[in-house]
Design a protein around this motif. Structure first.
Motif, PDB file in Angstrom:
ATOM      1  N   VAL A 118       0.852  -1.311   0.060  1.00 55.15           N
ATOM      2  CA  VAL A 118       0.017   0.058   0.047  1.00 55.15           C
ATOM      3  C   VAL A 118       0.753   1.111  -0.037  1.00 55.15           C
ATOM      4  CG1 VAL A 118      -1.821   1.331   1.354  1.00 55.15           C
ATOM      5  CG2 VAL A 118      -1.896  -0.988   1.115  1.00 55.15           C
ATOM      6  N   ALA A 119       2.127   1.279   0.902  1.00 52.11           N
ATOM      7  CA  ALA A 119       2.757   2.422   0.953  1.00 52.11           C
ATOM      8  C   ALA A 119       3.482   2.530  -0.464  1.00 52.11           C
ATOM      9  CB  ALA A 119       3.842   2.088   2.043  1.00 52.11           C
ATOM     10  N   THR A 120       3.800   1.623  -1.338  1.00 52.86           N
ATOM     11  CA  THR A 120       4.610   1.822  -2.537  1.00 52.86           C
ATOM     12  C   THR A 120       3.518   2.044  -3.881  1.00 52.86           C
ATOM     13  OG1 THR A 120       6.363   0.029  -1.712  1.00 52.86           O
ATOM     14  CG2 THR A 120       6.346   0.592  -3.946  1.00 52.86           C
ATOM     15  N   TYR A 121       2.356   1.394  -3.735  1.00 53.98           N
ATOM     16  CA  TYR A 121       1.608   1.610  -4.933  1.00 53.98           C
ATOM     17  C   TYR A 121       0.310   2.124  -4.727  1.00 53.98           C
ATOM     18  CZ  TYR A 121       5.068  -1.769  -7.077  1.00 53.98           C
ATOM     19  OH  TYR A 121       6.178  -2.405  -7.614  1.00 53.98           O
ATOM     20  N   GLY A 122      -0.091   2.254  -3.390  1.00 53.22           N
ATOM     21  CA  GLY A 122      -1.641   2.673  -3.321  1.00 53.22           C
ATOM     22  C   GLY A 122      -2.198   1.411  -2.901  1.00 53.22           C
ATOM     23  N   GLN A 123      -3.552   1.459  -2.502  1.00 47.77           N
ATOM     24  CA  GLN A 123      -4.505   0.322  -2.184  1.00 47.77           C
ATOM     25  C   GLN A 123      -4.864  -0.234  -3.234  1.00 47.77           C
ATOM     26  OE1 GLN A 123      -8.160   1.334  -0.334  1.00 47.77           O
ATOM     27  NE2 GLN A 123      -8.182  -0.737   0.810  1.00 47.77           N
ATOM     28  N   ASP A 124      -4.402  -1.652  -3.231  1.00 52.14           N
ATOM     29  CA  ASP A 124      -4.850  -2.749  -4.201  1.00 52.14           C
ATOM     30  C   ASP A 124      -5.853  -3.615  -3.819  1.00 52.14           C
ATOM     31  OD1 ASP A 124      -3.095  -4.386  -2.781  1.00 52.14           O
ATOM     32  OD2 ASP A 124      -3.057  -5.514  -4.442  1.00 52.14           O
ATOM     33  N   THR A 125      -6.387  -4.075  -4.925  1.00 56.16           N
ATOM     34  CA  THR A 125      -7.363  -5.299  -4.859  1.00 56.16           C
ATOM     35  C   THR A 125      -7.294  -6.230  -6.089  1.00 56.16           C
ATOM     36  OG1 THR A 125      -9.718  -6.216  -4.822  1.00 56.16           O
ATOM     37  CG2 THR A 125      -9.346  -3.689  -5.589  1.00 56.16           C
ATOM     38  N   ALA A 126      -7.450  -7.607  -5.734  1.00 55.52           N
ATOM     39  CA  ALA A 126      -7.018  -8.414  -6.814  1.00 55.52           C
ATOM     40  C   ALA A 126      -8.231  -8.495  -7.816  1.00 55.52           C
ATOM     41  CB  ALA A 126      -7.207  -9.892  -6.078  1.00 55.52           C
ATOM     42  N   LEU A 127      -9.284  -7.558  -7.506  1.00 56.41           N
ATOM     43  CA  LEU A 127     -10.355  -7.268  -8.487  1.00 56.41           C
ATOM     44  C   LEU A 127      -9.612  -6.420  -9.531  1.00 56.41           C
ATOM     45  CD1 LEU A 127     -12.985  -6.650  -6.048  1.00 56.41           C
ATOM     46  CD2 LEU A 127     -13.200  -8.421  -7.804  1.00 56.41           C
ATOM     47  N   GLN A 128      -8.649  -5.704  -9.478  1.00 55.16           N
ATOM     48  CA  GLN A 128      -7.814  -5.079 -10.320  1.00 55.16           C
ATOM     49  C   GLN A 128      -7.028  -5.954 -11.432  1.00 55.16           C
ATOM     50  OE1 GLN A 128      -5.405  -2.930  -7.814  1.00 55.16           O
ATOM     51  NE2 GLN A 128      -7.221  -1.065  -7.559  1.00 55.16           N
ATOM     52  N   GLY A 129      -7.106  -7.451 -11.308  1.00 54.74           N
ATOM     53  CA  GLY A 129      -6.294  -8.278 -12.215  1.00 54.74           C
ATOM     54  C   GLY A 129      -7.392  -8.577 -13.296  1.00 54.74           C
ATOM     55  N   TRP A 130      -6.692  -8.254 -14.611  1.00 54.86           N
ATOM     56  CA  TRP A 130      -7.956  -8.633 -15.602  1.00 54.86           C
ATOM     57  C   TRP A 130      -7.820 -10.136 -16.101  1.00 54.86           C
ATOM     58  CZ3 TRP A 130      -5.270 -10.312 -20.126  1.00 54.86           C
ATOM     59  CH2 TRP A 130      -3.918  -9.889 -20.057  1.00 54.86           C
ATOM     60  N   THR A 131      -6.717 -10.698 -15.795  1.00 55.86           N
ATOM     61  CA  THR A 131      -6.865 -12.236 -16.538  1.00 55.86           C
ATOM     62  C   THR A 131      -7.960 -12.989 -15.557  1.00 55.86           C
ATOM     63  OG1 THR A 131      -5.028 -12.859 -14.940  1.00 55.86           O
ATOM     64  CG2 THR A 131      -4.468 -12.351 -17.051  1.00 55.86           C
ATOM     65  N   GLN A 145     -19.928  -4.528 -13.668  1.00 58.40           N
ATOM     66  CA  GLN A 145     -19.706  -3.703 -12.661  1.00 58.40           C
ATOM     67  C   GLN A 145     -18.129  -3.879 -12.287  1.00 58.40           C
ATOM     68  OE1 GLN A 145     -21.615  -6.070 -12.006  1.00 58.40           O
ATOM     69  NE2 GLN A 145     -21.398  -7.099  -9.947  1.00 58.40           N
ATOM     70  N   HIS A 146     -17.485  -4.869 -12.622  1.00 55.33           N
ATOM     71  CA  HIS A 146     -16.188  -5.358 -12.533  1.00 55.33           C
ATOM     72  C   HIS A 146     -15.164  -4.440 -13.511  1.00 55.33           C
ATOM     73  CE1 HIS A 146     -16.507  -7.741  -9.183  1.00 55.33           C
ATOM     74  NE2 HIS A 146     -17.063  -8.684  -9.980  1.00 55.33           N
ATOM     75  N   LEU A 147     -15.738  -3.873 -14.606  1.00 55.23           N
ATOM     76  CA  LEU A 147     -15.068  -3.203 -15.464  1.00 55.23           C
ATOM     77  C   LEU A 147     -14.564  -1.878 -14.897  1.00 55.23           C
ATOM     78  CD1 LEU A 147     -17.059  -3.164 -18.818  1.00 55.23           C
ATOM     79  CD2 LEU A 147     -14.980  -4.376 -18.296  1.00 55.23           C
ATOM     80  N   ASP A 148     -15.192  -1.196 -13.857  1.00 54.24           N
ATOM     81  CA  ASP A 148     -14.761  -0.046 -13.244  1.00 54.24           C
ATOM     82  C   ASP A 148     -13.408  -0.045 -12.872  1.00 54.24           C
ATOM     83  OD1 ASP A 148     -17.337   1.072 -13.696  1.00 54.24           O
ATOM     84  OD2 ASP A 148     -18.069   1.022 -11.772  1.00 54.24           O
ATOM     85  N   HIS A 149     -12.837  -1.256 -12.259  1.00 53.67           N
ATOM     86  CA  HIS A 149     -11.625  -1.350 -11.888  1.00 53.67           C
ATOM     87  C   HIS A 149     -10.478  -1.083 -12.852  1.00 53.67           C
ATOM     88  CE1 HIS A 149     -12.581  -2.678  -7.888  1.00 53.67           C
ATOM     89  NE2 HIS A 149     -13.477  -3.538  -8.222  1.00 53.67           N
ATOM     90  N   PHE A 150     -10.890  -1.068 -14.255  1.00 49.06           N
ATOM     91  CA  PHE A 150      -9.890  -1.024 -15.264  1.00 49.06           C
ATOM     92  C   PHE A 150      -9.725   0.372 -15.883  1.00 49.06           C
ATOM     93  CE2 PHE A 150     -11.125  -5.312 -14.493  1.00 49.06           C
ATOM     94  CZ  PHE A 150      -9.827  -5.999 -13.837  1.00 49.06           C
ATOM     95  N   LYS A 151     -10.240   1.522 -15.347  1.00 47.54           N
ATOM     96  CA  LYS A 151     -10.406   2.803 -16.035  1.00 47.54           C
ATOM     97  C   LYS A 151      -8.999   3.298 -16.075  1.00 47.54           C
ATOM     98  CE  LYS A 151     -15.125   4.052 -14.939  1.00 47.54           C
ATOM     99  NZ  LYS A 151     -16.004   4.364 -13.853  1.00 47.54           N
ATOM    100  N   PRO A 152      -8.070   2.785 -15.048  1.00 47.75           N
ATOM    101  CA  PRO A 152      -6.646   3.186 -15.402  1.00 47.75           C
ATOM    102  C   PRO A 152      -5.906   2.615 -16.393  1.00 47.75           C
ATOM    103  CG  PRO A 152      -7.363   2.755 -13.007  1.00 47.75           C
ATOM    104  CD  PRO A 152      -8.403   2.421 -13.760  1.00 47.75           C
TER     105      PRO A 152
END
Ligand code: HEM
Length: 298
Positions: A118-131, A145-152
């Protein structure tokens, strides 16, 4: 636009062996082993990263296998589609087995690593994993709704949006069954494929009819059993993940601020190929095998 690389696109140039052995050139070992970048001093972080990266590779492998099986189904080549899907069943075994390599983690271990992430990259969730999400969409669990995680990641967003709107493996199985004369409703095949799938009584009846036929008569029961194996492999992975979360995280709030376990619990009911399962309440009823079963026992 980027997509899953086709075998041709990912093929190496013949000149790529300079400064390499044939083995390292082919397996890309230098590149592979440069990819584990730790964020903490915890000696177990290597195991964590390796576990997740190996899972990523297997999810991509499963995506490619499913896409190949879909290609064969669209060409009405059931034997090759089935053979490909058997490989998906096999790939779930290592995916399940590698959970063992991080079972040693206590909450203290996990939090020492996560706090640094978290300190290095910010708060992550595995929901940000596209595979994982692409695999889930291909299995027919369509949740826009899970598409929202991939806006970046606009290119991955577009790739997932396309997978969401295209036929899943189950859609291709149902289309194949329709083409060979089974009573799959046309409206179901022509629906908005990006919306969550609603199970239908007609499709349940199709599976009941398939299982009422003599065993091995047309390969369709074997297809049904292989799809059931794939759904089980997927669900077992979710169970291992849920238990690992309980074990290392307890009832802490997670990414959404809600209890992580409470967020995960409803997802356990997301089992692919729903009518293949609901039909089992009726399959063998009345028994196709033993007529004596319907007589009162003495
Ligand atoms: C063992 C420690 C772990 C904990 C405590 C944990 C916790 C969670 C939580 C709370 C969620 C729900 C979303 C969120 O709040 O972020 C989640 C989702 C997820 N995690 Fe983990 N996780 C762990 C390990 C892993 C590993 C090692 C992987 C990959 C190999 C992974 C892959 C996933 C995936 C794919 C989802 C989405 C599940 C779905 O959509 O149904 N997790 N995890």
């Amino acid at each position: 636009m980027i997509d899953t690389p086709t075998p041709h696109e990912s093929r190496a140039p013949a000149s790529s062996t300079a400064g390499q052995t044939p083995y390292s050139a082919w397996m890309q070992t230098d590149a592979l082993h440069s990819l584990q970048r730790t964020v903490s001093d915890h000696p177990g972080e290597h195991a964590w990263i390796t576990h997740v990266q190996v899972s990523e590779l297997y999810w991509m492998l499963i995506i490619k296998e499913i896409q190949t099986a879909q290609m064969y189904l669209r060409a009405d080549n059931l034997p090759q589609a089935h053979r490909t899907l058997l490989r998906v069943v096999a790939h779930h075994e290592p995916l399940l087995a590698i959970w063992r390599s991080i079972d040693w983690m206590t909450p203290t271990d996990l939090l020492a690593i996560l706090s640094r992430a978290v300190a290095t990259y910010g708060q992550d969730t595995a929901l940000q994993g596209w595979t994982y999400r692409q695999m889930v969409y291909l299995l027919g669990i369509k949740q826009p709704q899970h598409l929202d995680h991939f806006k970046p990641q606009p290119e991955r967003w577009a790739q997932l949006a396309r997978t969401l709107s295209e036929p899943s493996l189950y859609d291709d199985v149902l289309a194949y069954l329709g083409r060979i004369g089974m009573a799959v409703p046309k409206s179901l095949l022509e629906r908005d494929l990006s919306a969550p799938y609603s199970p239908s009584k007609e499709v349940e009846q199709v599976w009941r009819d398939i299982y009422a036929a003599p065993v091995g008569s047309d390969g369709l029961q074997q297809l049904g059993e292989t799809l059931a194996d794939i759904a089980e492999g997927f669900s077992h992975w979710k169970h291992r993940h849920l238990m690992a979360t309980r074990r290392t995280f307890g009832a802490r709030p997670a990414y959404f601020g809600t209890e992580g376990v409470a967020w995960l619990m409803p997802t356990m009911a997301e089992i692919p190929f729903p009518e293949l399962w609901s039909a089992r309440t009726f399959i063998g009823d009345p028994s196709a095998v033993c007529p004596h079963m319907s007589q009162p026992r003495i």
